[in-house]
Design a protein around this motif. Structure first.
Motif, mmCIF file in Angstrom:
data_model
loop_
_atom_site.group_PDB
_atom_site.id
_atom_site.type_symbol
_atom_site.label_atom_id
_atom_site.label_comp_id
_atom_site.label_asym_id
_atom_site.label_seq_id
_atom_site.Cartn_x
_atom_site.Cartn_y
_atom_site.Cartn_z
ATOM 1 N N LEU A 171 -9.856 2.084 5.797
ATOM 2 C CA LEU A 171 -9.010 1.287 4.106
ATOM 3 C C LEU A 171 -9.431 0.164 3.629
ATOM 4 O O LEU A 171 -9.795 -1.200 4.542
ATOM 5 N N VAL A 223 -5.108 5.894 -1.165
ATOM 6 C CA VAL A 223 -3.898 4.667 -1.195
ATOM 7 C C VAL A 223 -4.332 4.020 -1.900
ATOM 8 O O VAL A 223 -5.184 3.421 -2.378
ATOM 9 N N ALA A 265 -9.079 4.078 -0.796
ATOM 10 C CA ALA A 265 -9.029 4.845 0.286
ATOM 11 C C ALA A 265 -8.844 6.218 0.096
ATOM 12 O O ALA A 265 -7.803 6.531 -1.563
ATOM 13 N N GLU A 308 -3.156 0.274 -3.726
ATOM 14 C CA GLU A 308 -2.942 -0.631 -3.186
ATOM 15 C C GLU A 308 -2.421 -1.566 -4.457
ATOM 16 O O GLU A 308 -3.331 -1.564 -5.429
ATOM 17 N N ARG A 323 1.406 -1.095 0.005
ATOM 18 C CA ARG A 323 0.131 -0.388 -0.108
ATOM 19 C C ARG A 323 0.618 0.661 0.217
ATOM 20 O O ARG A 323 1.951 0.968 0.543
ATOM 21 N N PHE A 346 -4.747 8.566 7.130
ATOM 22 C CA PHE A 346 -6.451 7.561 7.424
ATOM 23 C C PHE A 346 -6.444 6.680 8.716
ATOM 24 O O PHE A 346 -5.046 6.319 9.293
ATOM 25 N N GLY A 390 -9.727 -2.119 1.597
ATOM 26 C CA GLY A 390 -9.478 -3.432 0.182
ATOM 27 C C GLY A 390 -9.583 -4.507 -0.716
ATOM 28 O O GLY A 390 -10.917 -4.427 -0.104
ATOM 29 N N ILE A 446 0.461 6.901 5.150
ATOM 30 C CA ILE A 446 -1.153 6.805 5.375
ATOM 31 C C ILE A 446 -1.915 7.162 6.692
ATOM 32 O O ILE A 446 -2.796 7.481 6.397
#
Ligand code: IDP
Length: 140
Positions: free
Chosen positions: A138, A76, A36, A78, A5, A133, A140, A129
């Motif tokens: 988050l 964010v 996010a 990923e 991430r 946040f 995912g 991050i």
């Protein structure tokens, strides 16, 4: 390859020009998932804290003023090798040196107003991050 991430910021020069969607398309096309995202307006104190590692660089004051000059989109990303992959999609800090097809080549105005920020290593990604946040945000 590891799933990582990374923290990304779409900077004020880009939000001002309505480039959020085009920049997000570059991330998604590269296989990075936006897990996010929020639009915020940093105060000078918050921008100064985020970039505190650069406090002794000659451009620090200018950078802080710029980052607090308008809204940013913090996000964010990923994916496999997300930190390096994002840096690749962003391109070189100075758009004059950025490769064809990169965000900075296409959209950046200058070395300072260069449209995007991306974490540069796993430890900084984790810290950056957490700066913006909570874990609950988050997805995912
Ligand atoms: P990076 O964002 O590509 O990782 P850094 O060297 O970490 O580049 O610099 C952080 C940010 O500081 C850059 O993205 C840019 O906005 C700003 N910056 C870097 N060098 C200069 C400069 O020479 N003049 C003005 N701003 C700069």
């Amino acid at each position: 390859m590891a799933i990582e991430r990374t923290l990304s910021i779409i900077k004020p020069d880009a939000t001002k020009r309505n480039l959020t969607g085009k920049i997000n398309a570059k991330f998604e096309d590269a296989g990075l998932r936006i897990i996010a995202q929020k639009r915020i307006h940093l105060s000078p104190a918050q921008a100064g804290q985020f970039y505190i590692v650069h406090k002794d660089r000659p451009f620090y004051g200018e950078l802080v003023e710029f980052m607090a000059s308008g809204p940013v989109v913090v996000q964010v990303l990923e994916g496999e090798n997300a930190i390096a992959k994002n840096r690749e999609v962003m391109g070189a800090t100075n758009p004059a040196n950025a490769d064809e097809g990169t965000i900075r080549k296409e959209f950046a105005l200058s070395v300072g107003e260069n449209s995007v920020h991306g974490s540069d290593a796993p430890e900084t990604a984790k810290e950056e991050i957490a700066f913006f946040f909570s874990g609950l945000e988050l997805v995912g």
